[in-house]
Design a protein around this motif. Structure first.
Motif, PDB file in Angstrom:
ATOM      1  N   PRO A 100     -21.875  22.074 126.760  1.00 31.55           N
ATOM      2  CA  PRO A 100     -23.319  22.176 126.501  1.00 31.55           C
ATOM      3  C   PRO A 100     -24.135  20.976 126.955  1.00 31.55           C
ATOM      4  N   TYR A 141     -22.285  26.696 129.283  1.00 31.93           N
ATOM      5  CA  TYR A 141     -21.499  27.329 128.219  1.00 31.93           C
ATOM      6  C   TYR A 141     -20.111  26.702 128.117  1.00 31.93           C
ATOM      7  N   ALA A 191     -22.340  25.890 122.375  1.00 30.31           N
ATOM      8  CA  ALA A 191     -22.209  26.798 123.516  1.00 30.31           C
ATOM      9  C   ALA A 191     -22.542  28.229 123.115  1.00 30.31           C
ATOM     10  N   LEU A 199     -26.249  28.799 123.075  1.00 30.61           N
ATOM     11  CA  LEU A 199     -26.767  28.989 124.426  1.00 30.61           C
ATOM     12  C   LEU A 199     -26.425  30.381 124.962  1.00 30.61           C
TER      13      LEU A 199
END
Length: 341
Positions: free
Chosen positions: A253, A250, A184, A187
């Motif tokens: 994922p 988030y 996460a 990202l």
């Protein structure tokens, strides 16, 4: 997932014999799932019983330099504790492993994981480690834990010179919940334009709140972390957003639809664990997006196998594979290297 008679999960894959012996010795209590009803009691027991080595313990007679840091959290959030550790006496900026502990988002601490991480990687690879103490669910729900991790990560890169680390050689990583948080974080920092890590080390990562893969059904009541425990943990993290169709990537994922422009990933799962199929699917999604992923599916391995049976041959092989990947990633030229040449 609508299972047909042809696809309905059958018998679970067998455990590796060494792991099976260790798991059997743990007794049936080890398989008791986490539920909303027992969560508070299980968390209290974990907090009381899980090791929390002191700075002096972690220094290991002078082998490591260890410092506890308090850094600013996200706006409106409390400060974040980072435990900084590095081999003693090494000069010059070191590569950094920004490490996030496991525990299903509901347990664990930044200190307990460090002895193994320091022995396995800091010494042989001559790297520094920062372990982040993120807040736990359900006391702190999403996005709180991830924002803690992001705040600590950005602070560390911005203060790389003071920490004695190389801002251009940072790997983010973690195990189980920590692996999910690392994915996460990759990202989030991509989408916020934050500092880009050079790799993401995802060990049996917790990625998919939907908890509906083939392996999650196949390993129900079998794996030490099964779909009942997994659902309890995701509900604790997400609260009313659990199962929402518009849940952001988030938070989980596996929900991501854009996996482009992410750092190379190491993804590891066991063939006999709940997270097997979501880990494999994440590696496939990275490849389809044109990214790099090294995937290991260890035969006969359950969730957290190397924690429960650290001396098993399979556990040693897994640790060796992680170390080889880290060594290769850290040795690759960075964009800064290219600019200096």
């Amino acid at each position: 997932m609508d299972f047909t008679s042809a696809s309905r999960p059958g018998k679970a894959p067998p455990l590796d014999p060494e792991l099976a012996e260790t798991i059997a010795a743990l007794g049936e209590a080890a398989k008791e799932p986490f539920t909303p009803e027992n969560l508070a009691a299980r968390q209290a027991h974990d907090a009381a019983s899980r090791p929390r080595p002191t700075v002096r313990d972690l220094e290991d007679g002078g082998r490591f330099e260890v410092t506890e840091l308090r850094v600013p959290g996200a706006p409106g959030a409390p400060d974040v504790t980072l435990v900084s550790a590095r081999p003693a006496g090494l000069a010059g900026p070191l590569p950094l492993l920004y490490y996030l502990h496991g525990g299903g988002m509901i347990m664990g601490n930044a200190w307990s994981v460090l002895p193994q991480v320091l022995r396995a990687w800091a010494l042989p690879l001559r790297l520094a480690v920062l372990s982040a103490e993120y807040r736990l669910a359900p006391h702190t729900r999403y996005p709180g834990p991830l924002e803690d991790c992001y705040a600590g990560y950005v602070w560390a890169v911005e203060h790389a010179a003071a920490l004695g680390v190389d801002a251009d050689r940072v790997v983010i990583g973690g195990k189980s919940a920590g692996g999910g948080l690392a994915a996460a974080l990759a990202l989030l920092t991509r989408d916020r334009g934050g500092p880009a890590p050079i790799g993401q080390l995802l060990v049996c990562p917790m990625l998919d709140d939907r908890n509906d893969t083939f392996s999650s059904h196949q390993m129900a009541g079998v794996d030490l972390w099964d779909r009942t425990s997994n659902a309890t943990a995701w509900q604790a993290l997400l609260g009313d957003r659990y199962g929402a169709a518009d849940l952001p990537p988030y938070a989980a994922p596996a929900r991501a639809t854009d996996l482009s422009r992410l750092p190379p990933a190491y993804i590891e799962v066991g063939a006999a664990e709940t997270f097997r199929d979501e880990g494999v699917a994440y590696a496939q999604a990275l490849w389809r997006a044109g990214g790099q992923a090294e995937l290991h599916v260890w035969p006969g391995a359950c969730h957290g196998f190397d924690t429960f049976a650290p001396q098993a041959a399979l556990s040693r092989d897994a640790r060796d594979a992680r170390t080889r990947w880290l060594r290769r990633v850290l040795a690759r030229p960075t964009a800064k290297d290219a600019g200096d040449s």
